[in-house]
Design a protein around this motif. Structure first.
Motif, PDB file in Angstrom:
ATOM      1  N   ASN A  19       0.844  -1.196   0.000  1.00 28.23           N
ATOM      2  CA  ASN A  19       0.000   0.000   0.000  1.00 28.23           C
ATOM      3  C   ASN A  19       0.879   1.247   0.000  1.00 28.23           C
ATOM      4  O   ASN A  19       1.085   1.866   1.044  1.00 28.23           O
ATOM      5  CB  ASN A  19      -0.930   0.007   1.221  1.00 28.23           C
ATOM      6  N   PRO A  20       1.419   1.610  -1.162  1.00 24.61           N
ATOM      7  CA  PRO A  20       2.294   2.793  -1.218  1.00 24.61           C
ATOM      8  C   PRO A  20       1.519   4.064  -0.924  1.00 24.61           C
ATOM      9  O   PRO A  20       0.291   4.119  -1.070  1.00 24.61           O
ATOM     10  CB  PRO A  20       2.803   2.775  -2.662  1.00 24.61           C
ATOM     11  N   GLY A  21       2.248   5.092  -0.497  1.00 23.90           N
ATOM     12  CA  GLY A  21       1.626   6.375  -0.231  1.00 23.90           C
ATOM     13  C   GLY A  21       1.091   6.996  -1.510  1.00 23.90           C
ATOM     14  O   GLY A  21       1.480   6.612  -2.618  1.00 23.90           O
ATOM     15  N   PRO A  22       0.173   7.961  -1.385  1.00 25.79           N
ATOM     16  CA  PRO A  22      -0.410   8.592  -2.570  1.00 25.79           C
ATOM     17  C   PRO A  22       0.628   9.375  -3.357  1.00 25.79           C
ATOM     18  O   PRO A  22       1.579   9.923  -2.789  1.00 25.79           O
ATOM     19  CB  PRO A  22      -1.486   9.512  -1.985  1.00 25.79           C
ATOM     20  N   ALA A  23       0.453   9.431  -4.676  1.00 22.85           N
ATOM     21  CA  ALA A  23       1.380  10.152  -5.551  1.00 22.85           C
ATOM     22  C   ALA A  23       0.619  11.255  -6.276  1.00 22.85           C
ATOM     23  O   ALA A  23      -0.511  11.043  -6.715  1.00 22.85           O
ATOM     24  CB  ALA A  23       2.007   9.202  -6.559  1.00 22.85           C
ATOM     25  N   PRO A  24       1.231  12.439  -6.441  1.00 23.89           N
ATOM     26  CA  PRO A  24       0.544  13.544  -7.117  1.00 23.89           C
ATOM     27  C   PRO A  24       0.690  13.512  -8.640  1.00 23.89           C
ATOM     28  O   PRO A  24       0.238  14.424  -9.324  1.00 23.89           O
ATOM     29  CB  PRO A  24       1.246  14.774  -6.535  1.00 23.89           C
ATOM     30  N   ILE A  25       1.329  12.467  -9.165  1.00 24.02           N
ATOM     31  CA  ILE A  25       1.497  12.315 -10.613  1.00 24.02           C
ATOM     32  C   ILE A  25       1.070  10.905 -11.000  1.00 24.02           C
ATOM     33  O   ILE A  25       0.934  10.041 -10.125  1.00 24.02           O
ATOM     34  CB  ILE A  25       2.962  12.573 -11.053  1.00 24.02           C
ATOM     35  N   PRO A  26       0.829  10.634 -12.283  1.00 25.26           N
ATOM     36  CA  PRO A  26       0.453   9.275 -12.701  1.00 25.26           C
ATOM     37  C   PRO A  26       1.444   8.230 -12.202  1.00 25.26           C
ATOM     38  O   PRO A  26       2.656   8.482 -12.142  1.00 25.26           O
ATOM     39  CB  PRO A  26       0.451   9.373 -14.226  1.00 25.26           C
ATOM     40  N   LEU A  27       0.914   7.060 -11.868  1.00 26.77           N
ATOM     41  CA  LEU A  27       1.700   6.020 -11.211  1.00 26.77           C
ATOM     42  C   LEU A  27       1.569   4.705 -11.955  1.00 26.77           C
ATOM     43  O   LEU A  27       0.492   4.327 -12.388  1.00 26.77           O
ATOM     44  CB  LEU A  27       1.200   5.847  -9.773  1.00 26.77           C
ATOM     45  N   ARG A  28       2.703   3.996 -12.105  1.00 26.08           N
ATOM     46  CA  ARG A  28       2.700   2.617 -12.592  1.00 26.08           C
ATOM     47  C   ARG A  28       3.406   1.764 -11.551  1.00 26.08           C
ATOM     48  O   ARG A  28       4.328   2.238 -10.872  1.00 26.08           O
ATOM     49  CB  ARG A  28       3.389   2.478 -13.963  1.00 26.08           C
ATOM     50  N   ILE A  29       2.974   0.521 -11.409  1.00 31.66           N
ATOM     51  CA  ILE A  29       3.566  -0.377 -10.427  1.00 31.66           C
ATOM     52  C   ILE A  29       3.939  -1.689 -11.103  1.00 31.66           C
ATOM     53  O   ILE A  29       3.141  -2.261 -11.836  1.00 31.66           O
ATOM     54  CB  ILE A  29       2.594  -0.648  -9.256  1.00 31.66           C
TER      55      ILE A  29
END
Length: 227
Positions: A19-29
């Motif tokens: 459960n990573p912290g929220p990101a203010p830019i688009p995210l890929r995992i």
């Protein structure tokens, strides 16, 4: 970068944290499939520049990034934290690997605070005479390998007061950590110094062979120069 309309940024996470912290830019995992997969991604997505902001001990990902950027002819910079250095009052034992860190705890039973990350806990299983305090964001897969341990699930940063109180409460007499550098987790080093606790410090692996910056201002300046 989120506030700069001239930069289209994407954050890539390996997926190691559930459960990573929220990101203010688009995210890929997720991974890319090695050097070839990353090079193909850079070309397919028309990436103009790469910032390697991985953990200083994520040496495989950093090496893959350097190789993939060379293949794709994509500029790369390493954005990392300066390593911690020994200060007056520190009681450090510096080692090269986590396995050496386990051995450095010695034969006499101790209470060791393990903060080197959720991986490689099994290295301490053969030193079963010690009591281990393990702190991690998610439950480590190898936690059951330690016969005498306490797990603390928590996400930093942690204050000096937090670390000082924890080390006193649990009667810690050895801290095991990696030299990740930066301020976010330095409070544990300061607390150990104040309490005169021995620190087993795992040295960093060799740095990536790429241009490196140590501040956000330097990283942002490098991005703007790529426009």
């Amino acid at each position: 970068m989120a506030d700069d309309p001239e930069v289209e940024a994407i954050l890539s996470l390996a997926g190691a944290t559930a459960n990573p912290g929220p990101a203010p830019i688009p995210l890929r995992i997720g991974g890319f499939g090695g050097v070839a997969g990353l090079a193909a991604y850079l070309a397919g997505e028309r990436i103009d520049a790469v910032i390697d902001a991985t953990h200083p001990f994520a040496s495989r990902m950093s090496a893959n990034a350097v190789a993939a950027c060379r293949q794709a002819h994509t500029p790369l910079v390493v954005f990392t934290r300066p390593p911690w250095t020994r200060e007056p009052g520190d009681r450090w034992i510096e080692v090269a690997t986590v396995e050496e860190a386990a051995e450095a705890l010695g034969a006499k039973p101790r209470t060791a605070f393990l903060t080197q990350g959720r991986l490689q806990l099994a290295a301490f299983a053969r030193m079963a005479q010690h009591r281990y305090i393990v702190r991690a964001i998610d439950r480590p897969a190898e936690i059951d390998a330690l016969p005498f341990c306490k797990l603390i699930l928590a996400r930093g940063p942690f204050s000096f007061a937090d670390e000082f109180e924890l080390m006193k409460r649990e009667r810690i007499d050895a801290l095991v950590t990696k030299n990740s550098g930066g301020r976010a987790t330095y409070a544990k080093i300061e607390a150990a110094r104040e309490l005169k606790i021995e620190v087993v410090m795992v040295r960093r692996p060799p740095a990536p062979q790429a241009p490196t910056v140590f501040s956000l201002d330097e990283a942002m300046a490098w991005i703007r120069a790529r426009r």
